[in-house]
Design a protein around this motif. Structure first.
Motif, PDB file in Angstrom:
ATOM      1  N   ASP A 274      11.461  16.574  10.234  1.00 19.03           N
ATOM      2  CA  ASP A 274      12.436  15.497  10.455  1.00 19.03           C
ATOM      3  C   ASP A 274      12.381  14.464   9.331  1.00 19.03           C
ATOM      4  O   ASP A 274      11.446  14.432   8.524  1.00 19.03           O
ATOM      5  CB  ASP A 274      12.258  14.835  11.828  1.00 19.03           C
ATOM      6  N   TYR A 275      13.408  13.613   9.309  1.00 18.92           N
ATOM      7  CA  TYR A 275      13.560  12.630   8.234  1.00 18.92           C
ATOM      8  C   TYR A 275      12.452  11.578   8.247  1.00 18.92           C
ATOM      9  O   TYR A 275      11.981  11.151   7.193  1.00 18.92           O
ATOM     10  CB  TYR A 275      14.938  11.954   8.333  1.00 18.92           C
ATOM     11  N   ALA A 276      12.005  11.171   9.431  1.00 22.59           N
ATOM     12  CA  ALA A 276      10.939  10.168   9.520  1.00 22.59           C
ATOM     13  C   ALA A 276       9.667  10.674   8.844  1.00 22.59           C
ATOM     14  O   ALA A 276       8.996   9.930   8.117  1.00 22.59           O
ATOM     15  CB  ALA A 276      10.661   9.805  10.979  1.00 22.59           C
ATOM     16  N   GLN A 277       9.341  11.943   9.059  1.00 19.26           N
ATOM     17  CA  GLN A 277       8.160  12.517   8.408  1.00 19.26           C
ATOM     18  C   GLN A 277       8.371  12.649   6.901  1.00 19.26           C
ATOM     19  O   GLN A 277       7.438  12.451   6.121  1.00 19.26           O
ATOM     20  CB  GLN A 277       7.815  13.868   9.021  1.00 19.26           C
TER      21      GLN A 277
ATOM     22  N   TYR B 191      13.697  18.925   6.459  1.00 18.70           N
ATOM     23  CA  TYR B 191      13.815  18.253   5.168  1.00 18.70           C
ATOM     24  C   TYR B 191      12.740  18.768   4.220  1.00 18.70           C
ATOM     25  O   TYR B 191      11.664  19.187   4.647  1.00 18.70           O
ATOM     26  CB  TYR B 191      13.655  16.739   5.330  1.00 18.70           C
ATOM     27  N   CYS B 192      13.038  18.699   2.938  1.00 20.16           N
ATOM     28  CA  CYS B 192      12.089  19.077   1.910  1.00 20.16           C
ATOM     29  C   CYS B 192      11.855  17.848   1.029  1.00 20.16           C
ATOM     30  O   CYS B 192      12.808  17.207   0.581  1.00 20.16           O
ATOM     31  CB  CYS B 192      12.646  20.225   1.076  1.00 20.16           C
TER      32      CYS B 192
ATOM     33  N   LYS C  16      10.150  10.630   5.019  1.00 25.30           N
ATOM     34  CA  LYS C  16       9.948   9.276   4.468  1.00 25.30           C
ATOM     35  C   LYS C  16       8.462   8.925   4.415  1.00 25.30           C
ATOM     36  O   LYS C  16       8.002   8.298   3.464  1.00 25.30           O
ATOM     37  CB  LYS C  16      10.709   8.229   5.295  1.00 25.30           C
ATOM     38  N   LEU C  17       7.706   9.340   5.431  1.00 26.29           N
ATOM     39  CA  LEU C  17       6.267   9.071   5.458  1.00 26.29           C
ATOM     40  C   LEU C  17       5.573   9.793   4.296  1.00 26.29           C
ATOM     41  O   LEU C  17       4.755   9.197   3.589  1.00 26.29           O
ATOM     42  CB  LEU C  17       5.663   9.511   6.792  1.00 26.29           C
ATOM     43  N   VAL C  18       5.898  11.059   4.079  1.00 23.88           N
ATOM     44  CA  VAL C  18       5.317  11.819   2.961  1.00 23.88           C
ATOM     45  C   VAL C  18       5.677  11.144   1.637  1.00 23.88           C
ATOM     46  O   VAL C  18       4.827  10.949   0.771  1.00 23.88           O
ATOM     47  CB  VAL C  18       5.789  13.290   2.977  1.00 23.88           C
ATOM     48  N   GLN C  19       6.936  10.765   1.488  1.00 24.88           N
ATOM     49  CA  GLN C  19       7.388  10.101   0.264  1.00 24.88           C
ATOM     50  C   GLN C  19       6.610   8.807   0.028  1.00 24.88           C
ATOM     51  O   GLN C  19       6.126   8.553  -1.067  1.00 24.88           O
ATOM     52  CB  GLN C  19       8.888   9.815   0.364  1.00 24.88           C
ATOM     53  N   ARG C  20       6.476   7.996   1.052  1.00 28.59           N
ATOM     54  CA  ARG C  20       5.780   6.712   0.945  1.00 28.59           C
ATOM     55  C   ARG C  20       4.300   6.906   0.603  1.00 28.59           C
ATOM     56  O   ARG C  20       3.761   6.247  -0.274  1.00 28.59           O
ATOM     57  CB  ARG C  20       5.956   5.923   2.242  1.00 28.59           C
ATOM     58  N   LYS C  21       3.646   7.856   1.285  1.00 33.28           N
ATOM     59  CA  LYS C  21       2.223   8.117   1.031  1.00 33.28           C
ATOM     60  C   LYS C  21       2.014   8.659  -0.381  1.00 33.28           C
ATOM     61  O   LYS C  21       1.055   8.287  -1.054  1.00 33.28           O
ATOM     62  CB  LYS C  21       1.645   9.098   2.060  1.00 33.28           C
ATOM     63  N   PHE C  22       2.899   9.516  -0.840  1.00 35.71           N
ATOM     64  CA  PHE C  22       2.788  10.047  -2.194  1.00 35.71           C
ATOM     65  C   PHE C  22       2.907   8.919  -3.219  1.00 35.71           C
ATOM     66  O   PHE C  22       2.110   8.825  -4.154  1.00 35.71           O
ATOM     67  CB  PHE C  22       3.866  11.109  -2.454  1.00 35.71           C
ATOM     68  N   LEU C  23       3.889   8.040  -3.036  1.00 34.18           N
ATOM     69  CA  LEU C  23       4.120   6.969  -4.006  1.00 34.18           C
ATOM     70  C   LEU C  23       3.045   5.887  -3.961  1.00 34.18           C
ATOM     71  O   LEU C  23       2.910   5.137  -4.921  1.00 34.18           O
ATOM     72  CB  LEU C  23       5.510   6.358  -3.813  1.00 34.18           C
ATOM     73  N   LEU C  24       2.279   5.807  -2.884  1.00 38.82           N
ATOM     74  CA  LEU C  24       1.173   4.846  -2.835  1.00 38.82           C
ATOM     75  C   LEU C  24       0.132   5.164  -3.902  1.00 38.82           C
ATOM     76  O   LEU C  24      -0.433   4.267  -4.512  1.00 38.82           O
ATOM     77  CB  LEU C  24       0.500   4.847  -1.460  1.00 38.82           C
ATOM     78  N   ASN C  25      -0.115   6.464  -4.124  1.00 37.83           N
ATOM     79  CA  ASN C  25      -1.113   6.840  -5.123  1.00 37.83           C
ATOM     80  C   ASN C  25      -0.932   8.301  -5.536  1.00 37.83           C
ATOM     81  O   ASN C  25      -1.677   9.178  -5.081  1.00 37.83           O
ATOM     82  CB  ASN C  25      -2.526   6.594  -4.583  1.00 37.83           C
TER      83      ASN C  25
END
Length: 195
Positions: free
Chosen positions: A154-157, A132-133, A159-168
């Motif tokens: 993988d998709y779980a990672q 995934y990108c 989602k983790l990158v997306q969530r961490k980015f949107l935190l700050n």
């Protein structure tokens, strides 16, 4: 005090009176001074253990039917305070524990802040060959200040990158800017602050 509300999912110190649940919803809408979606109100009330899910739904319905709060339909259904809501909140909020009032408003403001960050800073997860990108964009108003894509397996990672980015998103921007300009001291300070 009469406990007439379901208490499944309600934390110790949460609300067990239908009237208290209605009062907190009014206080919440007045405290944030902006329309909230049904899901926002449920998230604040139920996910934080203030009130039972079904009691929150029932309270919203009852408050709307009585004209104590207004239901609007813009892009999505929202609830907002009116003069009656403000009167209920002003007169009756002292019947609720101060800690619950403060926590509810703080939770709603955090929710609104996160939604604003998501609106202003876009992310997209794309399926690519072998993984995934994650495309991330830091907004500077009408223009992107920065955008980058990160491959993950993988998709779980993703989602983790997306969530961490949107935190700050600002931390990502400052870090990449510091590294790009060779300011390793600033980059190290940013890392130390966000560990």
């Amino acid at each position: 005090m009469e406990f007439d509300a379901f208490n499944e999912g309600v934390e110790v110190g949460g609300l067990r009176s239908k009237n208290d649940i209605r009062i907190l919803i009014c206080y919440l809408l007045c405290g944030v001074n902006t329309p909230l979606t049904r899901d926002d109100i449920i998230s604040v009330m139920y996910e934080n253990g203030f009130a039972n899910y079904f009691e929150v739904i029932d309270a919203l319905s009852g408050l709307t039917a009585a004209g104590s709060i207004e239901k609007t339909q813009d892009k999505q259904e929202t609830y907002r305070a009116n003069t009656r809501t403000m009167e209920i909140s002003r007169r009756l909020n002292s019947t609720l524990p101060g800690t619950i009032r403060e926590r509810a408003v703080a939770c709603a403001l955090n929710l609104l802040s996160a939604a604003k960050i998501e609106r202003e800073n876009k992310t997209e997860i794309r399926k690519v060959e072998n993984g995934y990108c994650v495309d991330c964009h830091v907004s500077g108003g009408e223009n992107d200040l920065m955008s980058f894509s990160l491959y993950v397996p993988d998709y779980a990672q993703a989602k983790l990158v997306q969530r961490k980015f949107l935190l700050n998103p600002a931390v990502f921007y400052r870090m990449i800017l510091a590294l790009s300009t060779g300011d390793l001291e600033l980059a190290e300070n940013i890392l130390n602050k966000n560990e």
